[in-house]
Design a protein around this motif. Sequence first.
Motif, mmCIF file in Angstrom:
data_model
loop_
_atom_site.group_PDB
_atom_site.id
_atom_site.type_symbol
_atom_site.label_atom_id
_atom_site.label_comp_id
_atom_site.label_asym_id
_atom_site.label_seq_id
_atom_site.Cartn_x
_atom_site.Cartn_y
_atom_site.Cartn_z
ATOM 1 N N GLY A 128 0.821 -1.217 0.000
ATOM 2 C CA GLY A 128 0.000 0.000 0.000
ATOM 3 C C GLY A 128 0.849 1.259 0.000
ATOM 4 O O GLY A 128 0.567 2.211 -0.740
ATOM 5 N N ASN A 129 1.907 1.285 0.827
ATOM 6 C CA ASN A 129 2.804 2.441 0.861
ATOM 7 C C ASN A 129 3.439 2.689 -0.498
ATOM 8 O O ASN A 129 3.508 3.829 -0.983
ATOM 9 C CB ASN A 129 3.905 2.229 1.907
ATOM 10 N N LYS A 130 3.916 1.626 -1.121
ATOM 11 C CA LYS A 130 4.589 1.781 -2.414
ATOM 12 C C LYS A 130 3.611 2.212 -3.501
ATOM 13 O O LYS A 130 3.946 3.017 -4.379
ATOM 14 C CB LYS A 130 5.291 0.477 -2.790
ATOM 15 N N TRP A 131 2.381 1.689 -3.438
ATOM 16 C CA TRP A 131 1.382 2.057 -4.436
ATOM 17 C C TRP A 131 0.973 3.513 -4.279
ATOM 18 O O TRP A 131 0.846 4.243 -5.280
ATOM 19 C CB TRP A 131 0.161 1.141 -4.314
ATOM 20 N N LEU A 132 0.788 3.964 -3.044
ATOM 21 C CA LEU A 132 0.445 5.368 -2.810
ATOM 22 C C LEU A 132 1.585 6.294 -3.245
ATOM 23 O O LEU A 132 1.342 7.375 -3.784
ATOM 24 C CB LEU A 132 0.114 5.593 -1.336
ATOM 25 N N THR A 133 2.815 5.859 -2.996
ATOM 26 C CA THR A 133 3.961 6.650 -3.444
ATOM 27 C C THR A 133 3.978 6.770 -4.957
ATOM 28 O O THR A 133 4.200 7.858 -5.502
ATOM 29 C CB THR A 133 5.271 6.016 -2.942
ATOM 30 N N MET A 134 3.735 5.657 -5.653
ATOM 31 C CA MET A 134 3.702 5.697 -7.115
ATOM 32 C C MET A 134 2.600 6.629 -7.621
ATOM 33 O O MET A 134 2.815 7.438 -8.533
ATOM 34 C CB MET A 134 3.496 4.295 -7.683
ATOM 35 N N LEU A 135 1.410 6.544 -7.016
ATOM 36 C CA LEU A 135 0.303 7.402 -7.431
ATOM 37 C C LEU A 135 0.638 8.870 -7.178
ATOM 38 O O LEU A 135 0.379 9.737 -8.032
ATOM 39 C CB LEU A 135 -0.961 7.005 -6.667
ATOM 40 N N SER A 136 1.220 9.150 -6.026
ATOM 41 C CA SER A 136 1.643 10.517 -5.726
ATOM 42 C C SER A 136 2.678 11.006 -6.731
ATOM 43 O O SER A 136 2.616 12.150 -7.214
ATOM 44 C CB SER A 136 2.210 10.589 -4.306
ATOM 45 N N ASN A 137 3.638 10.136 -7.071
ATOM 46 C CA ASN A 137 4.670 10.513 -8.034
ATOM 47 C C ASN A 137 4.081 10.858 -9.397
ATOM 48 O O ASN A 137 4.600 11.727 -10.116
ATOM 49 C CB ASN A 137 5.683 9.378 -8.187
ATOM 50 N N MET A 138 3.011 10.179 -9.776
ATOM 51 C CA MET A 138 2.389 10.446 -11.072
ATOM 52 C C MET A 138 1.882 11.885 -11.161
ATOM 53 O O MET A 138 1.934 12.503 -12.239
ATOM 54 C CB MET A 138 1.228 9.472 -11.303
ATOM 55 N N PHE A 139 1.418 12.430 -10.033
ATOM 56 C CA PHE A 139 0.870 13.783 -10.044
ATOM 57 C C PHE A 139 1.908 14.842 -9.664
ATOM 58 O O PHE A 139 1.763 16.008 -10.042
ATOM 59 C CB PHE A 139 -0.327 13.869 -9.102
#
Length: 255
Positions: free
Chosen positions: A157-168
Amino acid sequence: MRAIDRAGIADICFMSQEILSIVIPAFNEEKYIYNVLCRVQSVVLLNDIGREIVVVDDCSRDNTKGQVDLFTSNFPQVRLQYIRHEKNQGKGAAIRTGLSHAHGDYVIIQDADLEYDPNEYNKLLNPIINGYADVVYGSRFMGEGPHRVLFFWHTIGNKWLTMLSNMFSNLNLTDMETCYKLFKKEVISQVSISENRFGMEPEITLKIARIPNIRIYEVGISYYGRTYAEGKKINYKDGFRAIVCILKYGLFRMK
């Protein structure tokens, strides 16, 4: 909300020594807060940087305040502010309060438990002191320090949220949700924190990323994670809120 200044914090403003402000949000942390404060005060900082500690008690129902008082009586030389919320508001609100009371040249967030090691402050300070960075994140997914083996899905979950944040944000962070974020004071002062709970993590990151010419670095840190039985507070609802916050402050660029 009540504030107690234990050691003449206002005098810091007139000192030539650079200061690191350590903001500690706390809620029902009587078991850990004393040891955390002892570790924070014992760290020898780079370049003889001084420190102030800002504890924000988010209306704890246990003896957190008593443990802070015990620390200040045992270490009267340490500059420490204690602020208590009269109503529980959440970690984001506690950090917002702490930042408003911080006088230092640099600011770092320190959880009131033992998941993060204050002895690693200098790792985060180094890129700023050497003139490379304005903001430094301590990544739990980089480096060779010890990491407690805990929850698989929490890590995913942490890594997925980080990836989503990085996209924006158009950043390449490895750990957006980390507690250890160290800022130059003039940088974090440009960020208005609206989120009251853990949603402030993506909020801060996405707002910081929009500051012109901002220089953000990451360094690897250790991680001594807690289980929920040991007092860990973040849960799946906070994960869903983080997604909302990423969309709110990234896609829609809310202030």
